[in-house]
Design an enzyme around this catalytic site. Structure first.
Site, PDB file in Angstrom:
ATOM      1  N   GLU A 175       0.053  -1.520   0.011  1.00  0.00           N
ATOM      2  CA  GLU A 175      -0.099  -0.371  -0.052  1.00  0.00           C
ATOM      3  C   GLU A 175       0.958   1.538   0.344  1.00  0.00           C
ATOM      4  OE1 GLU A 175      -2.903   0.051   2.983  1.00  0.00           O
ATOM      5  OE2 GLU A 175      -3.663  -2.159   2.382  1.00  0.00           O
ATOM      6  N   PRO A 176       0.768   2.765  -0.599  1.00  0.00           N
ATOM      7  CA  PRO A 176       1.341   3.515  -0.481  1.00  0.00           C
ATOM      8  C   PRO A 176       2.332   3.306   1.081  1.00  0.00           C
ATOM      9  CG  PRO A 176      -0.700   3.701  -1.413  1.00  0.00           C
ATOM     10  CD  PRO A 176      -0.941   3.121  -1.015  1.00  0.00           C
ATOM     11  N   HIS A 181      32.727  -1.725 -19.919  1.00  0.00           N
ATOM     12  CA  HIS A 181      32.175  -1.132 -21.841  1.00  0.00           C
ATOM     13  C   HIS A 181      32.841   0.417 -21.363  1.00  0.00           C
ATOM     14  CE1 HIS A 181      29.255  -4.366 -21.300  1.00  0.00           C
ATOM     15  NE2 HIS A 181      28.990  -3.633 -22.833  1.00  0.00           N
ATOM     16  N   GLY A 182      33.524   0.969 -19.538  1.00  0.00           N
ATOM     17  CA  GLY A 182      34.004   2.374 -20.678  1.00  0.00           C
ATOM     18  C   GLY A 182      32.618   3.026 -20.769  1.00  0.00           C
ATOM     19  N   GLU A 191       9.218  -8.097  -4.043  1.00  0.00           N
ATOM     20  CA  GLU A 191       9.602  -9.249  -2.966  1.00  0.00           C
ATOM     21  C   GLU A 191      10.704  -9.217  -1.951  1.00  0.00           C
ATOM     22  OE1 GLU A 191       7.176 -11.501  -3.628  1.00  0.00           O
ATOM     23  OE2 GLU A 191       7.212 -11.704  -5.897  1.00  0.00           O
TER      24      GLU A 191
HETATM   25  C1  LIG Z   1       8.878  -2.498  -9.960  1.00  0.00           C
HETATM   26  C2  LIG Z   1       7.703  -2.545  -8.354  1.00  0.00           C
HETATM   27  C3  LIG Z   1       7.144  -3.549  -8.357  1.00  0.00           C
HETATM   28  C4  LIG Z   1       5.806  -4.142  -7.418  1.00  0.00           C
HETATM   29  N1  LIG Z   1       5.306  -5.118  -7.453  1.00  0.00           N
HETATM   30  C5  LIG Z   1       4.866  -5.436  -6.283  1.00  0.00           C
HETATM   31  C6  LIG Z   1       3.732  -6.479  -6.618  1.00  0.00           C
HETATM   32  O1  LIG Z   1       3.370  -7.716  -7.551  1.00  0.00           O
HETATM   33  N2  LIG Z   1       2.567  -6.605  -5.229  1.00  0.00           N
HETATM   34  C7  LIG Z   1       3.097  -6.052  -4.244  1.00  0.00           C
HETATM   35  O2  LIG Z   1       2.348  -6.708  -2.855  1.00  0.00           O
HETATM   36  N3  LIG Z   1       4.043  -5.147  -3.906  1.00  0.00           N
HETATM   37  C8  LIG Z   1       4.493  -4.303  -5.015  1.00  0.00           C
HETATM   38  N4  LIG Z   1       6.201  -3.995  -5.061  1.00  0.00           N
HETATM   39  C9  LIG Z   1       6.305  -3.434  -3.381  1.00  0.00           C
HETATM   40  C10 LIG Z   1       6.999  -4.104  -2.750  1.00  0.00           C
HETATM   41  O3  LIG Z   1       7.253  -5.584  -2.496  1.00  0.00           O
HETATM   42  C11 LIG Z   1       7.581  -2.966  -1.839  1.00  0.00           C
HETATM   43  O4  LIG Z   1       8.073  -1.842  -2.675  1.00  0.00           O
HETATM   44  C12 LIG Z   1       9.083  -3.455  -1.148  1.00  0.00           C
HETATM   45  O5  LIG Z   1       8.465  -5.070  -0.441  1.00  0.00           O
HETATM   46  C13 LIG Z   1      10.156  -2.545  -0.536  1.00  0.00           C
HETATM   47  O6  LIG Z   1       8.859  -2.154   0.540  1.00  0.00           O
HETATM   48  P1  LIG Z   1       8.940  -0.579   1.214  1.00  0.00           P
HETATM   49  O7  LIG Z   1       9.026  -0.006  -0.689  1.00  0.00           O
HETATM   50  O8  LIG Z   1       7.331   0.612   1.718  1.00  0.00           O
HETATM   51  O9  LIG Z   1       9.420  -0.178   1.477  1.00  0.00           O
HETATM   52  P2  LIG Z   1       9.642   0.375   2.887  1.00  0.00           P
HETATM   53  O10 LIG Z   1       9.515  -1.153   3.506  1.00  0.00           O
HETATM   54  O11 LIG Z   1       9.223   1.417   3.120  1.00  0.00           O
HETATM   55  O12 LIG Z   1      11.446   0.455   3.306  1.00  0.00           O
HETATM   56  C14 LIG Z   1      11.891   1.339   3.274  1.00  0.00           C
HETATM   57  C15 LIG Z   1      13.295   0.893   4.049  1.00  0.00           C
HETATM   58  O13 LIG Z   1      13.514   0.695   4.919  1.00  0.00           O
HETATM   59  C16 LIG Z   1      14.616  -0.792   5.370  1.00  0.00           C
HETATM   60  N5  LIG Z   1      14.067  -1.323   6.096  1.00  0.00           N
HETATM   61  C17 LIG Z   1      12.359  -0.954   6.537  1.00  0.00           C
HETATM   62  N6  LIG Z   1      12.020  -1.863   7.272  1.00  0.00           N
HETATM   63  C18 LIG Z   1      13.177  -2.308   7.755  1.00  0.00           C
HETATM   64  C19 LIG Z   1      13.095  -3.495   9.190  1.00  0.00           C
HETATM   65  N7  LIG Z   1      13.149  -3.751   9.767  1.00  0.00           N
HETATM   66  N8  LIG Z   1      14.915  -3.169   9.385  1.00  0.00           N
HETATM   67  C20 LIG Z   1      15.989  -2.394   9.027  1.00  0.00           C
HETATM   68  N9  LIG Z   1      15.298  -1.988   7.323  1.00  0.00           N
HETATM   69  C21 LIG Z   1      14.091  -2.271   7.577  1.00  0.00           C
HETATM   70  C22 LIG Z   1      13.880  -0.846   4.001  1.00  0.00           C
HETATM   71  O14 LIG Z   1      14.997  -2.080   3.768  1.00  0.00           O
HETATM   72  C23 LIG Z   1      14.298  -0.620   2.668  1.00  0.00           C
HETATM   73  O15 LIG Z   1      15.473   0.194   2.438  1.00  0.00           O
HETATM   74  C24 LIG Z   1       6.602  -3.598  -6.392  1.00  0.00           C
HETATM   75  C25 LIG Z   1       7.782  -2.412  -5.688  1.00  0.00           C
HETATM   76  C26 LIG Z   1       8.304  -2.310  -7.173  1.00  0.00           C
HETATM   77  C27 LIG Z   1       9.079  -1.236  -7.042  1.00  0.00           C
END
Ligand SMILES: Cc1cc2nc3c(=O)[nH]c(=O)nc-3n(C[C@H](O)[C@H](O)[C@H](O)COP(=O)(O)OP(=O)(O)OC[C@H]3O[C@@H](n4cnc5c(N)ncnc54)[C@H](O)[C@@H]3O)c2cc1C
Length: 398
Positions: free
Chosen positions: A131-132, A352-353, A377
Site C-alpha cells: 500500500e502507499p 564497457h567504459g 519480494e
Molecule cells: C516495480 C515494483 C513492483 C512491485 N510489485 C509489487 C506487487 O506486484 N505486489 C506487491 O504487493 N508489492 C509490489 N511491490 C512493492 C515491493 O514489494 C515493496 O516496494 C518492497 O517490499 C519494499 O517496501 P517499501 O517500498 O514500502 O519500503 P519500506 O518498507 O518503506 O522500506 C524502506 C527502507 O527501509 C528498510 N527497512 C524497512 N523495515 C526495516 C527493518 N525492520 N529493518 C531494517 N530495515 C528496514 C527497507 O529495507 C528499505 O531500505 C513492487 C515494488 C516495485 C518498486
C-alpha cells in the site's frame, strides 16, 4: 551457451523446456528487448508467444490443464527469460504466484474456476499486498474488508505497486478483516478479486489509475488500485475461510523470492556475457582489455558470482519442491542473487567504459533493471531479518 548457469540432474522434459525457452529468448526477445524497453511498450507479441509455449500454465497441475512442472523448472525458465528481458519474466511471475496460492490454499471450486483458464493465459493473475504507506511491514495493511449482514464483504482501501495491475483480470488482494483474533496476522484475509484488464474503473468499486512511470522494469504495467466499497462474495476468499491471508501471502512470496533470485541470475548472466564479449573486442594500450589483469580478474569475479547465485536459487527451489519450508534458503538466494546481480552489472558497465553509459548498449538497460532486484519480494534488510531470526531459532543455546 557457456559453462555457467548449468544445472545437474534435470529430466529430459526439463532440458527440452529450457532449450525451447532459450531459443525463444534468443530469437524473439533479445533482438527487440532494448527498443521496446526504451519505448516503455508492452511486449504483446512476446506475451502471445509465452502463451503458445504454455508458460502461463508451466507449474499448474496437468489435471487443470497445465504442464505440472516444478518450482525448479519455473526458476530455470525465469533465469532464461530474464537473460533476454527481465520485464517479460515479470509478466508471468505474479500470475505464477497467484496460481501457486490457488493450488496450495484454494478450495476445489476455486481451483476448478480459475486454474484451467490461468493455464491458457485467459485469466491473468496479479497479487497485491503493498500500500502507499507499507511494503516491508505487511502486518500494517490498512485496506479493510467489512462483513455485511448477508455474509458478503465490502472492501475499501488503496493498494500500491501492483505488477500487472492493468493487464491482469484476477488480483489476490490482502486485506484486514475483524476475526477477533489477538494476533494481527490472524486478522488478515486474501480475496480473489475479478476485474477487467485496462485502466480506469475496471470493476464495481475498483479503479486502476494509469501506469506508474518507473526507472526500469519498463514495458510491463505497475499500478495502484483504489477500492471504494467493492462488494464481493465470501466465496472469493482464498481457501474459503477468513483470517488466513497473511500466511497464504507469505507462502506465495517464498516462491516469489526464488523467482526474483532467478531473475537476478538471468540479468547477471547477460551482463557477464556482454562484459566478456566486449573485453575481447575493445583494445587499449595495444591489446584487448581482457588481457589486462584487472579486467581478467573482474571477469573471474563476475562469473563466480553468477554461478554462486544460480546454485543458491536452485537449492532454494529444490527445497520447496521437496515439500519443505524454504524461507531461509529463499531469503538467502534472493539476497545473494540480487546483491551479486547489481555488482556484476556494475562490473560489466565499467568494462564497457563510456559506451556503457550510452543507451545504444544493452548494459544501460540491465543497469536500471538490476536495481529493482534489490527491492521486489522484500529488500535485503528484510531477507536478513528472516534469515537471522530463523538461524537464531535453529542455533538456540540450550
Ligand atoms: C516495480 C515494483 C513492483 C512491485 N510489485 C509489487 C506487487 O506486484 N505486489 C506487491 O504487493 N508489492 C509490489 N511491490 C512493492 C515491493 O514489494 C515493496 O516496494 C518492497 O517490499 C519494499 O517496501 P517499501 O517500498 O514500502 O519500503 P519500506 O518498507 O518503506 O522500506 C524502506 C527502507 O527501509 C528498510 N527497512 C524497512 N523495515 C526495516 C527493518 N525492520 N529493518 C531494517 N530495515 C528496514 C527497507 O529495507 C528499505 O531500505 C513492487 C515494488 C516495485 C518498486
Amino acid at each position: 551457451m557457456g559453462r555457467l548457469v548449468t544445472t545437474d540432474g534435470l529430466t529430459d522434459i526439463q532440458q527440452e523446456i529450457l532449450k525451447t525457452v532459450r531459443d525463444f529468448v534468443d530469437k524473439e526477445i533479445l533482438p527487440v528487448a532494448t527498443e521496446l524497453e526504451h519505448k516503455d511498450e508492452y511486449p504483446q507479441a512476446i506475451v502471445d508467444g509465452l502463451k503458445e509455449l504454455g508458460l502461463f500454465g508451466l507449474t499448474i497441475p496437468e489435471e487443470y490443464g497445465g504442464l505440472g512442472e516444478s518450482l525448479l523448472t519455473y526458476a530455470l525458465v525465469v533465469e532464461e527469460i530474464a537473460r533476454g528481458w527481465m520485464s517479460v519474466s515479470g509478466v508471468i511471475n505474479t500470475h505464477f504466484i497467484v496460481a501457486y496460492m490457488l493450488m496450495h490454499h484454494g478450495t476445489e471450486e476455486q481451483k476448478q474456476k480459475y486454474l484451467p483458464r490461468m493455464a491458457t493465459g485467459e485469466v491473468r493473475g496479479a497479487f497485491s499486498m503493498s500500500e502507499p504507506s507499507l511494503g516491508s511491514d505487511v502486518s500494517a495493511v490498512a485496506t479493510k474488508a467489512t462483513k455485511q449482514d448477508d455474509g458478503s464483504y465490502s472492501i475499501t482501501g488503496q493498494k500500491m505497486w501492483l505488477t500487472n495491475g492493468g493487464s491482469s483480470n484476477l488480483v489476490a488482494v490482502l486485506t484486514k478483516t475483524d476475526e477477533g483474533a489477538d494476533s494481527v496476522y490472524k486478522n488478515m484475509t486474501t480475496f480473489l478479486i475479478e476485474k477487467e484488464p485496462g485502466f480506469g474503473e475496471t470493476a464495481q468499486g475498483i479503479t486502476v489509475p494509469g501506469k506508474i512511470d518507473k526507472m526500469g522494469y519498463k514495458g510491463i504495467d505497475t499500478t495502484e488500485m483504489i477500492l471504494e466499497k467493492h462488494q464481493i462474495s465470501a466465496d472469493q476468499i482464498l481457501g474459503g475461510e477468513p483470517g488466513k491471508g497473511f500466511y497464504q501471502m507469505m507462502d506465495g512470496v517464498e516462491v516469489g523470492r526464488v523467482n526474483v533470485g532467478a531473475r537476478a541470475v538471468g540479468i547477471a548472466n547477460r551482463a557477464f556475457e556482454l562484459g566478456i564479449a566486449y573485453a575481447q573486442q575493445r583494445e587499449t594500450f595495444g591489446k584487448p582489455i581482457a588481457q589486462h589483469q584487472a579486467i581478467l580478474f573482474r571477469l573471474a569475479e563476475m562469473g563466480t558470482k553468477v554461478e554462486t547465485a544460480h546454485a543458491m536459487v536452485v537449492r532454494a527451489a529444490r527445497k520447496k519442491d521437496a515439500g519443505e519450508r524454504n524461507d531461509v534458503e529463499a531469503g538467502m538466494a534472493k539476497m545473494v542473487a540480487s546483491e551479486y546481480c547489481n555488482e556484476v552489472v556494475e562490473a560489466s558497465f565499467r568494462i564497457h567504459g563510456g559506451y556503457g553509459y550510452s543507451k545504444e548498449y544493452e548494459i544501460e538497460r540491465l543497469y536500471r533493471e538490476a536495481a529493482f532486484m534489490l527491492i521486489g519480494e522484500g529488500t535485503s534488510d528484510i531477507q536478513k531479518m528472516i534469515i537471522g531470526r530463523s538461524l537464531l531459532k535453529d542455533y538456540k543455546l540450550r
